[in-house]
Design an enzyme around this catalytic site. Structure first.
Site, PDB file in Angstrom:
ATOM      1  N   ARG A  56     -45.896  92.315  -2.409  1.00 59.97           N
ATOM      2  CA  ARG A  56     -45.594  93.657  -2.596  1.00 59.97           C
ATOM      3  C   ARG A  56     -47.264  93.820  -3.705  1.00 59.97           C
ATOM      4  O   ARG A  56     -47.563  93.376  -5.176  1.00 59.97           O
ATOM      5  CB  ARG A  56     -44.876  94.363  -2.840  1.00 59.97           C
ATOM      6  CG  ARG A  56     -43.979  94.677  -1.575  1.00 59.97           C
ATOM      7  CD  ARG A  56     -42.737  95.099  -1.941  1.00 59.97           C
ATOM      8  NE  ARG A  56     -41.601  95.061  -3.220  1.00 59.97           N
ATOM      9  CZ  ARG A  56     -40.939  93.971  -2.942  1.00 59.97           C
ATOM     10  NH1 ARG A  56     -41.066  93.176  -2.396  1.00 59.97           N
ATOM     11  NH2 ARG A  56     -40.254  93.761  -4.070  1.00 59.97           N
ATOM     12  N   LYS A  84     -34.057  67.007  -0.242  1.00 63.29           N
ATOM     13  CA  LYS A  84     -34.652  66.096  -1.348  1.00 63.29           C
ATOM     14  C   LYS A  84     -33.972  64.357   0.018  1.00 63.29           C
ATOM     15  O   LYS A  84     -35.462  63.634  -0.438  1.00 63.29           O
ATOM     16  CB  LYS A  84     -34.193  66.233  -2.339  1.00 63.29           C
ATOM     17  CG  LYS A  84     -34.800  67.635  -2.814  1.00 63.29           C
ATOM     18  CD  LYS A  84     -34.216  67.807  -3.909  1.00 63.29           C
ATOM     19  CE  LYS A  84     -34.729  69.148  -4.635  1.00 63.29           C
ATOM     20  NZ  LYS A  84     -34.027  69.242  -5.394  1.00 63.29           N
ATOM     21  N   GLY A 116     -38.588  67.864  -9.825  1.00 63.03           N
ATOM     22  CA  GLY A 116     -39.118  68.688 -10.369  1.00 63.03           C
ATOM     23  C   GLY A 116     -40.256  67.881 -10.895  1.00 63.03           C
ATOM     24  O   GLY A 116     -41.309  67.654 -10.354  1.00 63.03           O
ATOM     25  N   GLY A 168     -26.678  79.151 -16.613  1.00 63.96           N
ATOM     26  CA  GLY A 168     -28.300  79.645 -15.448  1.00 63.96           C
ATOM     27  C   GLY A 168     -28.243  78.126 -15.168  1.00 63.96           C
ATOM     28  O   GLY A 168     -29.275  78.321 -14.321  1.00 63.96           O
ATOM     29  N   ASP A 187     -29.610  71.522  -0.428  1.00 57.68           N
ATOM     30  CA  ASP A 187     -30.464  71.342  -1.459  1.00 57.68           C
ATOM     31  C   ASP A 187     -30.831  69.164  -1.801  1.00 57.68           C
ATOM     32  O   ASP A 187     -32.118  69.179  -1.270  1.00 57.68           O
ATOM     33  CB  ASP A 187     -30.237  71.473  -2.737  1.00 57.68           C
ATOM     34  CG  ASP A 187     -31.918  71.781  -3.648  1.00 57.68           C
ATOM     35  OD1 ASP A 187     -32.577  71.989  -3.990  1.00 57.68           O
ATOM     36  OD2 ASP A 187     -31.697  71.047  -4.584  1.00 57.68           O
ATOM     37  N   VAL A 202     -39.831  68.169  -4.786  1.00 52.49           N
ATOM     38  CA  VAL A 202     -38.275  66.632  -5.131  1.00 52.49           C
ATOM     39  C   VAL A 202     -38.069  66.382  -6.764  1.00 52.49           C
ATOM     40  O   VAL A 202     -38.943  65.529  -6.695  1.00 52.49           O
ATOM     41  CB  VAL A 202     -38.281  65.788  -4.348  1.00 52.49           C
ATOM     42  CG1 VAL A 202     -37.020  64.295  -4.909  1.00 52.49           C
ATOM     43  CG2 VAL A 202     -38.375  65.712  -2.570  1.00 52.49           C
ATOM     44  N   GLY A 247     -36.995  74.030 -13.171  1.00 50.80           N
ATOM     45  CA  GLY A 247     -37.498  75.276 -14.350  1.00 50.80           C
ATOM     46  C   GLY A 247     -38.634  75.267 -13.770  1.00 50.80           C
ATOM     47  O   GLY A 247     -39.656  74.624 -13.059  1.00 50.80           O
ATOM     48  N   ILE A 279     -40.539  65.049 -11.796  1.00 51.52           N
ATOM     49  CA  ILE A 279     -40.458  63.722 -12.127  1.00 51.52           C
ATOM     50  C   ILE A 279     -41.320  63.251 -11.638  1.00 51.52           C
ATOM     51  O   ILE A 279     -41.526  63.794 -10.542  1.00 51.52           O
ATOM     52  CB  ILE A 279     -38.744  63.040 -11.696  1.00 51.52           C
ATOM     53  CG1 ILE A 279     -38.090  63.430 -12.628  1.00 51.52           C
ATOM     54  CG2 ILE A 279     -38.942  61.280 -12.372  1.00 51.52           C
ATOM     55  CD1 ILE A 279     -36.722  63.091 -11.933  1.00 51.52           C
ATOM     56  N   VAL A 339     -42.262  79.876 -11.050  1.00 51.31           N
ATOM     57  CA  VAL A 339     -42.981  78.851 -11.066  1.00 51.31           C
ATOM     58  C   VAL A 339     -44.847  78.930 -10.701  1.00 51.31           C
ATOM     59  O   VAL A 339     -45.278  78.072 -11.986  1.00 51.31           O
ATOM     60  CB  VAL A 339     -42.510  77.535  -9.755  1.00 51.31           C
ATOM     61  CG1 VAL A 339     -43.588  76.641  -9.231  1.00 51.31           C
ATOM     62  CG2 VAL A 339     -41.461  77.202  -9.973  1.00 51.31           C
TER      63      VAL A 339
END
Lengths: 438, 438
Positions: free
Chosen positions: B53, B211, B140, B193, B207, B138, B308, B142, B21
């Site tokens: 790091r 939210k 992504g 994925g 998760d 929450v 994503g 939207i 991200v």
């Protein structure tokens, strides 16, 4: 000179128009005064409501009759926020420009004016350093303009596909689901109040074209007028077209389409087939929805009621809060305002419905015992269906009982299931699931 | 002391985290610098990127290597806007609080932290008079939190039903469409994925519960933590449950449910059946959607990608613009910024597809003549289907040709249709419609 609004001096709100939307705005402003104050960071005060003719003072709204005036020109000079819900080009445009000249921010639901002469208004707002918000002008209650303008501000919108006219969507939906022809479907829509006696503005796509111009302007941050929009209505759509779409596993919708290409922007309104798997295909009856594709965000859709007094007023109120908050000097995140501190309920207190599939002995009295377990816990049964389990004839006969309950507390429902598990006639619980969204 | 950001002094942005991200945010900030400046009313400058790091300085982003630092504590003291995309509770919380103490506004995508300790952050933002935005936390990409917080500010939200976890929606969708069992569907999701090697946080509903807490807090303007949320995952959902739902004309979804009742708020996550006619039922694969019912606005739904790098970064950027605009002293409507003035294309230049149903003579050579008309105008045919028209045997035989084209300009398509109308073998055009959305 009047001081700027502050936590002590209320934000002065003037309403232009007291029709269906204006009346709903006035009512909601009064009903939600406390909540609005918390969100704005200061109180709002209605300083006047302009009506066309004296005597039209909507006594049903319970407002001080002295607030009503026929002198809109004067009213807009003594407000911080002017809410224009008259509609049409004039006198709406002159009043909005006059309000801005006098330093007021403007909230409007006027799609016709924005489509015809939006740039004049945008420029005037910039010149006078005031806000111009118009969430209610496109897709009624659906928060759409703010997401396009703000949430996607760091992204690039490629395509907007909108179902932005409820009347035509209702007509096309009826043609699809009942096989009705265009004329019959329009009659149905008129009978239900979804279409005007003269439905031209809707069925010929004029309304959708105005909204397409506003959407394109916002999505691509450019200037598009209603006259730039290619427009075809739905009057030529036949039952044969709908049937042809069905064979393609498609549905026909009147779409407002805004596309950004390397050559420029394409803005058009016409009926089109879209695949039934497309999110817009599921938009039924008089609902609106706008589907957006942006480079980074990908596919988005916004769905809701596109018209009606209360939905439109809800959008207007959201704009009033935003504009008033700027006036008070706010603009903070969610941390600034007071919290409701509502109690959080236990799961047992949640009200829901259960779908229960039971494996039971197939003998008389079973249903009575099962029903008694529900009654004991005051859970009302909506439907019971019994299915014989095949291939159990040689053993003791078994059946499935499929029970759907009415709403009850989760505690009552879960006690009922506990009780069912103890019954001799119940061999097991095959499936247990809550039912929502109905 | 550094002066406030202004049209001349850029807004200083610090990024905490340079993962999927963070990298996308840095890239989009650079790519869309001009557009962002127009929308903010001043330029944005990345003043540093904190990495865990040394040596992790993402040279692929094309940024000055000196921007990367391992000293996040120092970085947050010299920014106007701190973007936290590290995730997890610590050090994210301490860094956010430290940033606010030093006067920075904060944009975060950290749902775990907001669900566990949101009120601490909201209070700190209020105390220091800074913004805290978290659209990406929450659903992504939207735009959801801003509509809930702002657009519905004058309304009262009753219910929120959300599909807020893409992994579980993908698994349930596969179970519904392919009849797969839970374990097989999870394997498919992992192969594509959509699910982690250890899918616990998703399939057990952790998760979604985080939210749900954030959604309830915003929707009802109250304080709900993750621990207040009743949570059931989808591991117990069987193929039999899915089949039972199908018989009810329902579909099973993992829902985050927030309800406001007279007694308080109910916040819960569990699988539930919803009718196939419900807008949430059409949310397929790994998409997210949130369905809202408000008093005045009625039913609303927001749909899009819930996860994503790019979708999440899009939401973060929208927040950065909002926060930066407040810093510059803006907060105006759409009128304030420069316009792109893109050319508006003619309808003939629009690129679309046609579905054409022709009434033709049923004799040899017809298809060749029709195909030639398309080729003349460089329109490529996707499919042709021929249907004999029944009951025409006694007259000269007739057929329907149903043609769907590939994309072409509307001008080429409409010239093709003009040409078809002139052919002797074509008796008429039964139906002509554009195809969109595919």
């Amino acid at each position: 000179m009047t001081p700027e609004p502050s936590p002590t001096r209320p934000v002065r709100v003037a309403l232009l128009g007291a029709g269906v939307v204006g009346g709903a705005v006035a009512r909601l402003l009064t009903e939600h005064a406390d909540d609005m104050r918390a969100r704005v960071g200061g109180s709002l005060e209605i300083v006047g409501i302009a009506v066309r003719r004296a005597g039209r003072d909507r006594s049903d709204l319970g407002l001080d009759p002295s607030l009503f005036t026929t002198d809109a020109d004067e009213l807009v000079t003594r407000a911080d926020v002017v809410v224009e819900v008259i509609g049409g080009i004039e006198p709406a445009r002159s009043l909005i420009l006059r309000a801005m000249e006098h330093g007021a921010s403007v909230v409007t639901a006027n799609k016709a004016l924005l489509a015809e002469d939006g740039p004049t208004l945008y420029d005037a707002a910039a010149e006078h350093g005031v806000d111009l918000y118009y969430e209610a002008a496109v897709a009624g209650a659906i928060p759409l303009l703010r997401p396009l303008r703000e949430s996607l501000a760091g992204d690039e919108v490629r395509t907007v596909l909108g179902i932005v006219n409820g009347t035509t969507n209702y007509v096309l939906d009826k043609m699809d689901t009942t096989g009705a022809g265009f004329a019959d479907a329009v009659e149905q829509a008129q009978a239900l109040g979804y279409a005007e006696a003269d439905p031209t503005a809707d069925v010929e796509g004029f309304d959708a074209a105005a909204k397409a111009a506003i959407l394109a302007s916002l999505a691509f941050h450019t200037r598009v007028s209603g006259v730039d929009v290619h427009r075809e209505g739905i009057t030529e759509v036949t039952a044969a077209d709908i049937a042809a779409a069905r064979e393609m596993d498609c549905v026909v919708k009147l779409l407002a389409i805004c596309e950004r290409t390397d050559a420029g922007v394409s803005v058009r309104v016409h009926p089109a087939m879209i695949p039934r798997s497309h999110p817009l295909a599921g938009v039924r009856e008089a609902f609106n929805a706008v589907f957006v594709e942006a480079d980074a965000a990908g596919q988005l859709m916004f769905y809701g009621r596109g018209a009606g007094g209360d939905p439109t007023a809800s959008a207007v109120l959201g704009d009033i809060v935003a504009v008033a908050r700027h006036r008070v000097g706010g603009g903070l995140g969610p941390g600034e305002s007071t919290y409701a501190d509502l109690p959080v309920l236990e799961m047992g207190q949640a009200v829901t419905r259960y779908h229960i599939s039971l494996d039971v002995e197939d003998r008389s009295g079973v249903l009575a015992q099962v029903a008694a377990a529900f009654a004991e816990h005051d859970v009302s049964i909506e439907t019971v269906r019994q299915q014989l389990v095949p291939g159990t004839a040689s053993q003791s006969a078994r059946a499935n009982l499929i029970i759907v309950t009415h709403t009850a507390t989760d505690a009552a429902l879960s006690s009922t299931v506990e009780r069912l598990r103890t019954l001799d006639v119940v061999r097991g619980v095959n499936s247990l699931m809550r039912v929502e969204g109905s």
